[in-house]
Design a protein around this motif. Structure first.
Motif, PDB file in Angstrom:
ATOM      1  N   VAL A 144       0.844  -1.180   0.000  1.00 44.83           N
ATOM      2  CA  VAL A 144       0.000   0.000   0.000  1.00 44.83           C
ATOM      3  C   VAL A 144       0.886   1.238   0.000  1.00 44.83           C
ATOM      4  O   VAL A 144       1.787   1.366   0.829  1.00 44.83           O
ATOM      5  N   THR A 157     -10.538   8.198  -4.138  1.00 43.62           N
ATOM      6  CA  THR A 157     -10.258   7.374  -2.966  1.00 43.62           C
ATOM      7  C   THR A 157     -11.463   7.398  -2.037  1.00 43.62           C
ATOM      8  O   THR A 157     -12.196   8.393  -1.969  1.00 43.62           O
ATOM      9  N   ILE A 159     -11.383   7.405   1.224  1.00 41.61           N
ATOM     10  CA  ILE A 159     -11.146   8.383   2.287  1.00 41.61           C
ATOM     11  C   ILE A 159     -11.543   9.780   1.830  1.00 41.61           C
ATOM     12  O   ILE A 159     -12.231  10.519   2.539  1.00 41.61           O
ATOM     13  N   SER A 220     -16.577   2.712  -0.091  1.00 44.52           N
ATOM     14  CA  SER A 220     -15.626   1.648  -0.382  1.00 44.52           C
ATOM     15  C   SER A 220     -14.890   1.947  -1.677  1.00 44.52           C
ATOM     16  O   SER A 220     -15.355   2.726  -2.518  1.00 44.52           O
ATOM     17  N   ILE A 229      -5.986  -3.942  -3.864  1.00 39.90           N
ATOM     18  CA  ILE A 229      -6.219  -3.411  -2.524  1.00 39.90           C
ATOM     19  C   ILE A 229      -7.647  -2.858  -2.436  1.00 39.90           C
ATOM     20  O   ILE A 229      -8.115  -2.161  -3.335  1.00 39.90           O
ATOM     21  N   THR A 231     -10.628  -0.877   0.169  1.00 41.96           N
ATOM     22  CA  THR A 231     -10.722   0.076   1.277  1.00 41.96           C
ATOM     23  C   THR A 231     -12.175   0.288   1.669  1.00 41.96           C
ATOM     24  O   THR A 231     -13.057   0.355   0.824  1.00 41.96           O
ATOM     25  N   ALA A 233     -14.084   3.117   4.249  1.00 41.89           N
ATOM     26  CA  ALA A 233     -13.799   4.340   5.003  1.00 41.89           C
ATOM     27  C   ALA A 233     -15.080   4.901   5.593  1.00 41.89           C
ATOM     28  O   ALA A 233     -16.139   4.874   4.958  1.00 41.89           O
ATOM     29  N   ALA A 248     -10.157   4.380   7.944  1.00 38.82           N
ATOM     30  CA  ALA A 248     -10.290   3.448   6.816  1.00 38.82           C
ATOM     31  C   ALA A 248      -9.640   2.111   7.138  1.00 38.82           C
ATOM     32  O   ALA A 248      -8.564   2.061   7.740  1.00 38.82           O
ATOM     33  N   ILE A 250      -7.981  -1.142   5.314  1.00 34.80           N
ATOM     34  CA  ILE A 250      -7.332  -1.388   4.036  1.00 34.80           C
ATOM     35  C   ILE A 250      -6.763  -2.806   4.033  1.00 34.80           C
ATOM     36  O   ILE A 250      -6.071  -3.205   4.976  1.00 34.80           O
ATOM     37  N   SER A 253      -7.936  -6.952  -1.735  1.00 32.25           N
ATOM     38  CA  SER A 253      -9.320  -6.864  -2.204  1.00 32.25           C
ATOM     39  C   SER A 253     -10.017  -8.213  -2.282  1.00 32.25           C
ATOM     40  O   SER A 253     -11.241  -8.291  -2.201  1.00 32.25           O
ATOM     41  N   HIS A 258     -15.996  -6.330   1.339  1.00 33.45           N
ATOM     42  CA  HIS A 258     -15.962  -4.883   1.160  1.00 33.45           C
ATOM     43  C   HIS A 258     -17.346  -4.294   0.919  1.00 33.45           C
ATOM     44  O   HIS A 258     -17.470  -3.117   0.579  1.00 33.45           O
TER      45      HIS A 258
END
Length: 284
Positions: A144, A157, A159, A220, A229, A231, A233, A248, A250, A253, A258
């Motif tokens: 990451v 993203t 986030i 997500s 990957i 995420t 958040a 978040a 991480i 994937s 998710h």
């Protein structure tokens, strides 16, 4: 001379963190239930409504409320509604003055990383946009490209999109003008379009995504901006109801759920709600 005074010298942090290990005063537990009910309501309540919210008879609640009025924990207006009193306000101000979001969030971040088996990133809204200020790596190495100080895209993203969901349009448009300096940056022209008389408005698809984030309280990202990957958040709010942090999860994937309503998402939401509560947020 020997007395029956209990020895409290072995009162440890572990004991303090587990109320079941401590013998308390049951009457004060009932008082606490009334206070929690008032806080949860987020508005002044009558005796009847407050007692009902705390699931106790009004006759039982009334003596507790009288004592809380006497010491200033509660106040009562001319209509008979109970609300926070001067002592509660003073205690609240002391707590706010001593509050450090990152320091106070630390135990929750570490626990979340351990229990989820994933890395945890925490971001604030800095001068250049969403900025990572804490990164707790998982036990399993992950490729990451995040580190403390990384500034995240507001568009590409999870986030960044969570922050964007809770910012006003005028603030967001100003920040999007700096999008080129961020990780996984988007072209602001793809997001912001000019209407008549040069009045800016957000592109429809981006606005729709912001609305979805607010509806779910989480966002997500999968295989983006980093392939392989994923995420999740979610926001943390402060006592004013403003977004203060984004937390978040991480991880690879292909190895975690998710979905926005899955077990991993619920674990993250539980953590961010506890933090929001800790920082004084009493919203829904």
């Amino acid at each position: 001379m020997q007395t029956d005074t209990p020895d409290t010298s072995d009162f440890s942090a572990t004991q303090a963190s587990d109320p079941k290990m401590q013998r308390g005063i049951s009457a004060l537990d009932s008082t606490g239930e009334l206070l929690l009910a008032l806080v949860s309501a987020g508005r002044p309540l009558s005796l009847r409504d407050l007692a009902a919210a705390a699931d106790m008879p009004a006759a039982k609640a009334f003596p507790h409320l009288v004592s809380l009025l006497k010491v200033g924990v509660l106040s009562r207006d001319d209509a008979g509604y109970f609300n926070a009193g001067p002592l509660s306000m003073e205690l609240g101000l002391i707590a706010l003055q001593r509050m450090s979001p990152i320091r106070d969030a630390e135990p929750e971040i570490v626990t979340l990383a351990i229990e989820s088996g994933m890395s945890v990133a925490v971001a604030i809204l800095g001068p250049l946009g969403p900025t990572v200020i804490r990164f707790e790596e998982s036990a399993r190495p992950q490729h990451v490209s995040l580190r403390v100080g990384t500034v995240m895209s507001l568009v590409n993203t999870a986030i960044g999109r969570v922050f964007a969901a809770y910012l006003s349009d005028d603030v967001l448009i100003g920040l999007l003008a700096q999008e080129s300096v961020r990780l996984a940056a988007a072209n602001p022209a793809d997001v912001v379009v000019s209407a008549k008389k040069a009045a800016p408005s957000l592109a429809h698809t981006y606005q729709a995504r912001r609305t979805k984030v607010m509806a779910h309280g989480i966002d997500s990202a999968l295989d983006a901006p980093v392939p392989g990957i994923g995420t999740l958040a979610a926001p943390v709010f402060d006592h004013t109801g403003s977004i203060g942090l984004v937390v978040a999860l991480i991880g690879p994937s292909g190895s975690f759920d998710h979905s926005l309503d899955g077990a991993t998402a619920q674990k993250l939401l539980a953590a961010t709600r506890r933090l929001s509560w800790r920082f004084g947020w009493i919203g829904g």
